[in-house]
Design a protein around this motif. Structure first.
Motif, PDB file in Angstrom:
ATOM      1  N   UNK A 188      76.253  20.876  69.256  1.00 30.74           N
ATOM      2  CA  UNK A 188      75.889  19.467  69.132  1.00 30.74           C
ATOM      3  C   UNK A 188      77.057  18.577  69.552  1.00 30.74           C
ATOM      4  N   UNK A 189      78.265  18.965  69.163  1.00 25.20           N
ATOM      5  CA  UNK A 189      79.435  18.138  69.464  1.00 25.20           C
ATOM      6  C   UNK A 189      80.019  18.403  70.855  1.00 25.20           C
ATOM      7  N   UNK A 190      79.463  19.371  71.598  1.00 26.71           N
ATOM      8  CA  UNK A 190      79.956  19.669  72.941  1.00 26.71           C
ATOM      9  C   UNK A 190      81.129  20.630  72.970  1.00 26.71           C
ATOM     10  N   UNK A 191      81.587  21.106  71.814  1.00 22.78           N
ATOM     11  CA  UNK A 191      82.733  22.009  71.747  1.00 22.78           C
ATOM     12  C   UNK A 191      82.248  23.450  71.786  1.00 22.78           C
ATOM     13  N   UNK A 192      82.632  24.176  72.827  1.00 24.84           N
ATOM     14  CA  UNK A 192      82.175  25.553  73.026  1.00 24.84           C
ATOM     15  C   UNK A 192      83.154  26.574  72.456  1.00 24.84           C
ATOM     16  N   UNK A 193      84.234  26.138  71.848  1.00 24.01           N
ATOM     17  CA  UNK A 193      85.270  27.044  71.361  1.00 24.01           C
ATOM     18  C   UNK A 193      84.829  27.983  70.250  1.00 24.01           C
ATOM     19  N   UNK A 194      83.747  27.655  69.547  1.00 23.59           N
ATOM     20  CA  UNK A 194      83.267  28.516  68.468  1.00 23.59           C
ATOM     21  C   UNK A 194      82.358  29.644  68.942  1.00 23.59           C
ATOM     22  N   UNK A 195      82.087  29.693  70.231  1.00 24.87           N
ATOM     23  CA  UNK A 195      81.202  30.725  70.770  1.00 24.87           C
ATOM     24  C   UNK A 195      82.005  31.915  71.259  1.00 24.87           C
ATOM     25  N   UNK A 196      81.435  33.119  71.170  1.00 23.22           N
ATOM     26  CA  UNK A 196      82.145  34.302  71.680  1.00 23.22           C
ATOM     27  C   UNK A 196      82.380  34.178  73.186  1.00 23.22           C
ATOM     28  N   UNK A 197      83.469  34.743  73.649  1.00 25.47           N
ATOM     29  CA  UNK A 197      83.798  34.644  75.071  1.00 25.47           C
ATOM     30  C   UNK A 197      82.747  35.334  75.934  1.00 25.47           C
ATOM     31  N   UNK A 198      82.073  36.345  75.400  1.00 22.78           N
ATOM     32  CA  UNK A 198      81.028  37.024  76.158  1.00 22.78           C
ATOM     33  C   UNK A 198      79.905  36.050  76.500  1.00 22.78           C
ATOM     34  N   UNK A 199      79.496  35.237  75.533  1.00 25.99           N
ATOM     35  CA  UNK A 199      78.429  34.259  75.748  1.00 25.99           C
ATOM     36  C   UNK A 199      78.885  33.214  76.762  1.00 25.99           C
ATOM     37  N   UNK A 200      80.077  32.693  76.592  1.00 22.55           N
ATOM     38  CA  UNK A 200      80.588  31.680  77.519  1.00 22.55           C
ATOM     39  C   UNK A 200      80.742  32.266  78.921  1.00 22.55           C
ATOM     40  N   UNK A 201      81.132  33.528  79.013  1.00 23.11           N
ATOM     41  CA  UNK A 201      81.255  34.192  80.306  1.00 23.11           C
ATOM     42  C   UNK A 201      79.915  34.366  80.988  1.00 23.11           C
ATOM     43  N   UNK A 202      78.885  34.682  80.209  1.00 21.60           N
ATOM     44  CA  UNK A 202      77.541  34.806  80.781  1.00 21.60           C
ATOM     45  C   UNK A 202      77.069  33.461  81.327  1.00 21.60           C
ATOM     46  N   UNK A 203      77.307  32.415  80.566  1.00 15.93           N
ATOM     47  CA  UNK A 203      76.909  31.075  81.011  1.00 15.93           C
ATOM     48  C   UNK A 203      77.688  30.702  82.271  1.00 15.93           C
ATOM     49  N   UNK A 204      78.988  30.935  82.256  1.00 17.75           N
ATOM     50  CA  UNK A 204      79.824  30.606  83.413  1.00 17.75           C
ATOM     51  C   UNK A 204      79.449  31.409  84.647  1.00 17.75           C
ATOM     52  N   UNK A 205      79.116  32.683  84.460  1.00 13.30           N
ATOM     53  CA  UNK A 205      78.714  33.514  85.593  1.00 13.30           C
ATOM     54  C   UNK A 205      77.433  33.032  86.228  1.00 13.30           C
ATOM     55  N   UNK A 206      76.478  32.687  85.394  1.00 15.91           N
ATOM     56  CA  UNK A 206      75.210  32.170  85.927  1.00 15.91           C
ATOM     57  C   UNK A 206      75.393  30.789  86.551  1.00 15.91           C
ATOM     58  N   UNK A 207      76.284  29.996  85.973  1.00 18.78           N
ATOM     59  CA  UNK A 207      76.579  28.680  86.531  1.00 18.78           C
ATOM     60  C   UNK A 207      77.164  28.844  87.935  1.00 18.78           C
ATOM     61  N   UNK A 208      78.070  29.785  88.074  1.00 18.66           N
ATOM     62  CA  UNK A 208      78.689  30.066  89.376  1.00 18.66           C
ATOM     63  C   UNK A 208      77.642  30.495  90.402  1.00 18.66           C
ATOM     64  N   UNK A 209      76.716  31.370  89.981  1.00 19.82           N
ATOM     65  CA  UNK A 209      75.657  31.810  90.888  1.00 19.82           C
ATOM     66  C   UNK A 209      74.786  30.640  91.321  1.00 19.82           C
ATOM     67  N   UNK A 210      74.424  29.806  90.366  1.00 27.42           N
ATOM     68  CA  UNK A 210      73.550  28.672  90.680  1.00 27.42           C
ATOM     69  C   UNK A 210      74.257  27.691  91.612  1.00 27.42           C
ATOM     70  N   UNK A 211      75.526  27.446  91.386  1.00 30.91           N
ATOM     71  CA  UNK A 211      76.279  26.536  92.254  1.00 30.91           C
ATOM     72  C   UNK A 211      76.351  27.115  93.662  1.00 30.91           C
ATOM     73  N   UNK A 212      76.575  28.420  93.762  1.00 26.98           N
ATOM     74  CA  UNK A 212      76.645  29.061  95.076  1.00 26.98           C
ATOM     75  C   UNK A 212      75.319  28.880  95.822  1.00 26.98           C
ATOM     76  N   UNK A 213      74.208  29.084  95.132  1.00 27.43           N
ATOM     77  CA  UNK A 213      72.901  28.917  95.757  1.00 27.43           C
ATOM     78  C   UNK A 213      72.700  27.467  96.185  1.00 27.43           C
ATOM     79  N   UNK A 214      73.052  26.526  95.312  1.00 22.49           N
ATOM     80  CA  UNK A 214      72.878  25.113  95.638  1.00 22.49           C
ATOM     81  C   UNK A 214      73.735  24.688  96.828  1.00 22.49           C
TER      82      UNK A 214
END
Length: 110
Positions: A33-59
Motif C-alpha cells: 500500500x505504501x509503495x515500499x517493496x523492502x518487506x518482500x522476499x527477494x525471490x518475489x521481487x526478482x520474479x517481478x523484475x524479470x517479467x518487467x524486463x521481458x515486457x520492456x524488451x517486447x515493448x
C-alpha cells in the motif's frame, strides 16, 4: 536538465511503476500500500523484475505502433556474445567467478 524534471523521464517512471504493480498482481502478490517493496522476499521481487524486463524488451522491439520493425540483417547467432570472443569460459581459471583456484572446504573427505 535535471532528469527528475524531464516530463519524458517522469512518464517512463510512472509507466514502469504501473507495470510493476500489474505484474505483481499477475503473480498473485498484493502490492504494498505504501509503495515500499523492502518487506518482500527477494525471490518475489526478482520474479517481478524479470517479467518487467521481458515486457520492456517486447515493448521496445515492437515500438509505439505495436508492430515489430523490419529486420535490417540477420539476428545475432548463438556465438555472437562479445564478452566471450576468446571462446573460453566466462568464469576464468579454476571455475570460480574471480579466477581464484578451487579450494576444498574444511572437513571435506575428498
Amino acid at each position: 536538465m535535471d532528469p527528475s524534471r524531464d516530463p519524458d523521464e517522469l512518464r517512463r517512471r510512472q509507466m514502469m511503476e504501473r507495470m510493476k504493480w500489474e505484474l505483481a498482481r499477475e503473480l498473485g502478490v498484493k502490492p504494498p500500500v505504501d509503495g515500499y517493496w523492502g518487506g518482500f522476499p527477494s525471490k518475489v521481487c526478482g520474479q517481478i523484475g524479470g517479467r518487467l524486463r521481458q515486457r520492456i524488451r517486447v515493448l521496445t522491439e515492437e515500438g509505439p505502433s505495436g508492430k515489430k520493425p523490419a529486420s535490417s540483417g540477420s539476428p545475432p547467432g548463438p556465438g555472437s556474445n562479445p564478452r566471450r570472443e576468446a571462446g573460453g569460459s566466462s568464469r576464468g581459471v579454476g571455475g570460480s567467478a574471480q579466477g581464484a583456484p578451487k579450494t576444498r572446504r574444511r572437513g571435506s573427505s575428498r
